[in-house]
Design a protein around this motif. Structure first.
Motif, PDB file in Angstrom:
ATOM      1  N   MET A   1       0.849  -1.152   0.060  1.00  0.00           N
ATOM      2  CA  MET A   1      -0.248  -0.013  -0.162  1.00  0.00           C
ATOM      3  C   MET A   1       0.894   1.483   0.021  1.00  0.00           C
ATOM      4  SD  MET A   1      -3.069   0.413  -0.353  1.00  0.00           S
ATOM      5  CE  MET A   1      -3.896   2.172  -0.377  1.00  0.00           C
ATOM      6  N   ARG A   2       1.828   1.229   0.805  1.00  0.00           N
ATOM      7  CA  ARG A   2       2.698   2.372   0.976  1.00  0.00           C
ATOM      8  C   ARG A   2       3.286   2.542  -0.391  1.00  0.00           C
ATOM      9  NH1 ARG A   2       5.592   5.852   4.216  1.00  0.00           N
ATOM     10  NH2 ARG A   2       7.565   5.663   3.589  1.00  0.00           N
ATOM     11  N   THR A   3       3.927   1.578  -0.808  1.00  0.00           N
ATOM     12  CA  THR A   3       4.662   1.642  -2.175  1.00  0.00           C
ATOM     13  C   THR A   3       3.997   2.176  -3.083  1.00  0.00           C
ATOM     14  OG1 THR A   3       4.305  -0.600  -2.509  1.00  0.00           O
ATOM     15  CG2 THR A   3       6.443  -0.008  -1.862  1.00  0.00           C
ATOM     16  N   PHE A   4       2.633   1.748  -3.115  1.00  0.00           N
ATOM     17  CA  PHE A   4       1.664   2.218  -4.019  1.00  0.00           C
ATOM     18  C   PHE A   4       1.643   3.700  -4.224  1.00  0.00           C
ATOM     19  CE2 PHE A   4      -2.767   3.214  -5.515  1.00  0.00           C
ATOM     20  CZ  PHE A   4      -2.642   3.203  -6.741  1.00  0.00           C
ATOM     21  N   ARG A   5       1.397   4.195  -3.043  1.00  0.00           N
ATOM     22  CA  ARG A   5       1.281   5.558  -2.481  1.00  0.00           C
ATOM     23  C   ARG A   5       2.341   6.530  -2.994  1.00  0.00           C
ATOM     24  NH1 ARG A   5      -1.636   7.415   2.622  1.00  0.00           N
ATOM     25  NH2 ARG A   5      -1.456   9.432   1.791  1.00  0.00           N
ATOM     26  N   ALA A   6       3.445   5.825  -2.668  1.00  0.00           N
ATOM     27  CA  ALA A   6       4.854   6.407  -3.057  1.00  0.00           C
ATOM     28  C   ALA A   6       4.920   6.347  -4.654  1.00  0.00           C
ATOM     29  CB  ALA A   6       6.035   5.745  -2.319  1.00  0.00           C
ATOM     30  N   ARG A   7       4.587   5.242  -5.207  1.00  0.00           N
ATOM     31  CA  ARG A   7       4.653   5.629  -6.851  1.00  0.00           C
ATOM     32  C   ARG A   7       3.834   6.558  -7.195  1.00  0.00           C
ATOM     33  NH1 ARG A   7       3.562   0.130  -9.362  1.00  0.00           N
ATOM     34  NH2 ARG A   7       3.450  -0.703  -7.260  1.00  0.00           N
ATOM     35  N   GLU A   8       2.592   6.371  -6.643  1.00  0.00           N
ATOM     36  CA  GLU A   8       1.854   7.632  -7.166  1.00  0.00           C
ATOM     37  C   GLU A   8       1.994   9.174  -7.000  1.00  0.00           C
ATOM     38  OE1 GLU A   8      -2.501   7.293  -7.825  1.00  0.00           O
ATOM     39  OE2 GLU A   8      -0.985   6.434  -9.123  1.00  0.00           O
ATOM     40  N   ALA A   9       2.629   9.365  -5.672  1.00  0.00           N
ATOM     41  CA  ALA A   9       3.222  10.530  -5.638  1.00  0.00           C
ATOM     42  C   ALA A   9       4.319  10.929  -6.437  1.00  0.00           C
ATOM     43  CB  ALA A   9       3.799  10.592  -4.220  1.00  0.00           C
ATOM     44  N   ARG A  10       5.223   9.823  -6.632  1.00  0.00           N
ATOM     45  CA  ARG A  10       6.383  10.068  -7.703  1.00  0.00           C
ATOM     46  C   ARG A  10       5.920  10.360  -9.220  1.00  0.00           C
ATOM     47  NH1 ARG A  10      10.120   5.398  -7.242  1.00  0.00           N
ATOM     48  NH2 ARG A  10       9.292   4.880  -8.978  1.00  0.00           N
ATOM     49  N   LEU A  11       4.823   9.625  -9.505  1.00  0.00           N
ATOM     50  CA  LEU A  11       4.102   9.925 -10.920  1.00  0.00           C
ATOM     51  C   LEU A  11       3.730  11.346 -10.960  1.00  0.00           C
ATOM     52  CD1 LEU A  11       3.248   8.974 -13.591  1.00  0.00           C
ATOM     53  CD2 LEU A  11       1.099   8.327 -12.452  1.00  0.00           C
ATOM     54  N   ALA A  12       2.864  11.778  -9.841  1.00  0.00           N
ATOM     55  CA  ALA A  12       2.731  13.236  -9.835  1.00  0.00           C
ATOM     56  C   ALA A  12       3.667  14.187  -9.943  1.00  0.00           C
ATOM     57  CB  ALA A  12       1.850  13.687  -8.589  1.00  0.00           C
ATOM     58  N   TYR A  13       4.756  13.939  -9.268  1.00  0.00           N
ATOM     59  CA  TYR A  13       5.895  15.004  -9.363  1.00  0.00           C
ATOM     60  C   TYR A  13       6.309  14.811 -10.967  1.00  0.00           C
ATOM     61  CZ  TYR A  13       5.937  15.899  -4.645  1.00  0.00           C
ATOM     62  OH  TYR A  13       5.872  16.388  -3.347  1.00  0.00           O
ATOM     63  N   ILE A  14       6.518  13.694 -11.499  1.00  0.00           N
ATOM     64  CA  ILE A  14       6.983  13.631 -12.922  1.00  0.00           C
ATOM     65  C   ILE A  14       6.007  14.433 -13.718  1.00  0.00           C
ATOM     66  CG2 ILE A  14       7.496  11.752 -14.740  1.00  0.00           C
ATOM     67  CD1 ILE A  14       8.128   9.937 -12.732  1.00  0.00           C
ATOM     68  N   LEU A  15       4.690  14.078 -13.712  1.00  0.00           N
ATOM     69  CA  LEU A  15       3.771  14.815 -14.489  1.00  0.00           C
ATOM     70  C   LEU A  15       3.732  16.507 -14.271  1.00  0.00           C
ATOM     71  CD1 LEU A  15       0.723  12.412 -14.078  1.00  0.00           C
ATOM     72  CD2 LEU A  15       2.249  12.762 -15.933  1.00  0.00           C
TER      73      LEU A  15
END
Lengths: 291, 434
Positions: A1-15
């Motif tokens: 779950m945590r990794t999923f949120r972290a990945r989401e956050a990273r994607l947001a920054y990339i976008l």
């Protein structure tokens, strides 16, 4: 779950990166570069190279320059009168278009024209109409006997400023009209019905219902349009080129930067213009509209 | 197997070599202010001709409108992407030379290679290097302003050519009949137009007024400025009422309502009736028209006024190629260059006079007009370019339009001539001290 949120956050920054890059490139960097320019002696000679530090020299020169003071006054007169004029025309147009009538949609479309048309073509049409030798505007005024001789609207001293203010009021009223119209349509009908019951006339309804309801939108429009108009360059540049007492500050900045290649001075004026805007906005918000 | 590998390697080397050959072509960027479509075509053809004899150079013609040149140069300078050669008007020549945009050494070499004597004296003087020896740029063409006058009317009244101040004034007085809508002379009276300064400056120059001292400081000779302003005001009194600039000058002249007016040779096709819009109402106007390019002041000083365009060679690694291109434009390609606008482009080199003269525009006039126009180039002068020195600050004075506004105020009688001079001195000092 945590990794999923972290990945989401990273994607947001990339976008976010592309828009951040754009903002950095076309907003933050020019802003900082301008601040840097204003403290250095930058000429064509050392542009893009090392320029000597000037301290507050540029600011001192600007403040001691007669042209700067004149331009500041012209800018104030131009912006305040231009904005008020467009608000008045915009308000009148909005009131006119508020009530349903046949062809209202078409009328709204036509009213938008000055705001939608490109500045260059509008400025050239005005110049052509107002030309003292072959302008159709002058011709009409002379033929109808309103004036005796043709007038050089854009090249005689106080008149040219009046003409560009007129242009400003005419060109931007549709913007004001749209906002005012939107607010007008949201005024509850009950208020007018109650006024009718009380026997209020049209004038009273306008003064005691419509205007108070519009207060905030008018104030906000004034603020927004004032900021834009103070920074406005193209309209006057195209109409008079800054001649005949229409040299507003943005044009003075252009003159210093590109006619005399004194980029430091140009930057110093734009910094002063920025602080002037901040100050007048703060005063306006605090003192005039009491937000 | 080995053979196969070897042949592939050889082939690749050949291909790479071929590619390199394409790469070896050095490209030169030429910023031209001749931006009209037909002129671009002429310049593209010139570039092709040049490339034919210089196969390893590729000339790129880049049209840059004169009005946006200052911004473009600033941006290109900051980005390190200046062109190799650019065409500029007089006021920018010394500015760019002083700012280190132009390679003055290269310009001087080109002028020497072409031969100083093959140029008219005036344009070369105007193109001097503001910092040191030699030249800032290579003059390429220009125009010379002067008085266009009605030879036939002058002959009728037995008046002499409008060369001296006195002759001009006499003639203006003699032909001025405002009640019949006939005027003596059209000069610049519009305070917003540079034309006003152009005409005034020619009179001022012929009265010996130079606004820069040798050390670059402003020095207005107020008694002379005042006398020029007074003369100018008197002359304006023999002209049409209202604000006049070149548009009115042309209109009054081609309709036979003015006996004299100031204009550049741009007008030769109009007077000859070749432009439908401005067809003269006076029959055979061209044959009846004479031109005086140089005015003689009260102390006998001669002055012509005009504009010079020059080619600046920018500091780059492609100096030799740039020089070759400039030499080509002023030699083999010069006839084609001038013919882009035979009226507007007066040659600065004597070598092309015969070819220029042969243009059909001149056939409408009495012989000798082309020579008269070209002779004005010998005496062409401008404020800020005197005694072998040029002062870049003159560009600022032009940019801020200080002179036309002052002349306008005098003509509107809002100021006395002496006050105007003092005010001008102060304004110019403020500009030049920056």
């Amino acid at each position: 779950m945590r990794t999923f949120r972290a990945r989401e956050a990273r994607l947001a920054y990339i976008l976010l990166i592309p828009s951040l890059m754009i903002i950095l490139g076309i907003v933050i960097f020019p802003l900082l570069y301008n601040v840097w320019l204003s403290f250095h002696d930058v000429t064509l000679d050392n542009l893009g190279d090392q320029a000597p530090f000037a301290g507050i020299g540029n600011y001192a020169k600007v403040l001691g320059d007669v042209q700067f003071v004149q331009s500041l006054v012209v800018t104030l007169v131009y912006s305040v009168s231009g904005v008020i004029l467009s608000l008045i025309i915009g308000l009148a147009a909005a009131l006119l278009l508020n009530r349903p009538f046949r062809g209202r949609a078409l009328a709204r479309g036509i009213f938008l024209f000055p705001y939608v048309a490109p500045a260059v073509s509008l400025a050239f049409i005005w110049k052509w109409m107002l030309n003292p030798v072959y302008g159709v505007g002058n011709w009409t005024l002379v033929e109808t006997g309103i004036i005796q001789h043709t007038i050089a609207w854009l090249s005689v001293e106080p008149l040219a400023l009046f003409t560009v203010i007129l242009f400003e009021g005419w060109r931007y009223f549709p913007f004001d009209m749209l906002f005012i119209l939107a607010r007008l349509q949201a005024i509850p009908h009950e208020l007018y019905e109650a006024a009718d019951v009380d026997g209020a006339g049209a004038r009273q309804k306008f003064l005691y219902i419509t205007l108070p309801e519009l207060k905030y939108i008018l104030a906000a429009l004034f603020l927004l349009r004032f900021i834009w108009t103070v920074n406005k360059f193209d309209d006057i540049f195209l109409l008079t080129g800054g001649a005949a007492g229409t040299k507003v500050l943005p044009l003075l900045i252009y003159d210093y930067s590109f006619r005399t290649y004194d980029f430091g001075m140009g930057a110093a004026i734009s910094m002063l213009l920025f602080f002037f805007l901040l100050l007048s906005m703060a005063t306006y918000v605090k003192k005039v509209i009491n937000w | 197997m080995h053979f196969k590998v070897l042949s592939i390697v050889v082939m690749m080397l050949l291909i790479m070599n071929g590619c390199q050959k394409v790469d070896q072509k050095t490209s030169i960027h030429f910023w031209t202010s001749e931006v009209e479509q037909d002129r671009i075509q002429v310049q593209e053809k010139l570039a092709e001709r040049f490339e034919a004899s210089n196969p390893n150079v590729d000339v790129r013609i880049v049209p840059v409108d004169e009005n946006v040149l200052p911004e473009k140069v600033a941006a290109a300078k900051a980005a390190g992407s200046l062109p190799n050669v650019m065409e500029v008007g007089l006021v920018r020549i010394s500015t760019y030379a002083a700012a280190g945009v132009f390679n003055t050494g290269a310009a001087t070499e080109v002028i020497n290679e072409l031969g100083k004597d093959t140029f008219y004296k005036g344009p070369l003087e105007l193109c001097r290097n503001p910092r040191g020896e030699g030249y800032a740029a290579i003059p390429i063409d220009g125009w010379i302003q002067g008085i266009w006058y009605r030879k036939d009317l002058f002959r009728e009244k037995g008046l002499s050519k409008p060369i001296t101040w006195q002759n001009i004034l006499n003639a203006a007085k003699a032909f001025n009949h405002p009640e019949k809508a006939r005027y003596g002379i059209v000069i610049g009276t519009d305070p917003q137009k540079l034309y006003t300064q152009q005409v005034f400056e020619q009179f001022a120059l012929s009265n010996g007024i130079r606004i820069f001292r040798e050390d670059g400081r402003i020095e207005m000779d107020c008694p002379r400025i005042a006398s020029t302003l007074e003369y100018y005001t008197e002359l304006a009194g023999y002209g049409p009422p209202g604000h006049n600039h070149w548009r009115e000058a042309r209109q009054y002249y081609i309709t036979g309502k003015a006996a004299m007016m100031f204009y550049s040779p741009y007008i030769i096709d109009d007077i000859a009736g070749l432009v439908e819009k401005y067809e003269p109402t006076v029959p055979q106007l061209a044959k009846k028209t004479g031109f005086v390019p140089v005015i003689e002041g009260p102390q006998g000083e001669k002055a012509g006024y005009g504009e010079i365009y020059a080619l600046g060679i920018c500091n780059s690694e492609r100096t030799e190629e740039s020089k070759a291109w400039v030499r080509f434009l002023l030699n083999e390609g010069y006839g084609a260059w001038i013919s882009m606008s035979p009226g507007g482009k007066t040659p600065v080199r004597k070598t092309v006079l015969e070819e220029w003269k042969g243009h059909h525009y001149f056939s409408y006039y009495e012989p000798g007009l082309a020579e008269t126009i070209a002779s004005g180039m010998e005496n062409i002068q401008r404020w800020g370019y005197s005694a072998g020195m040029t002062f870049p600050k003159i560009g600022d004075i032009h940019g801020l339009k200080l002179v036309p506004m002052t002349v306008g105020r005098i003509l509107a009688k809002k100021m006395t001539a002496t006050d105007a001079c003092l005010k001008l001195q102060k304004e110019m000092e403020a500009v030049t001290s920056k």
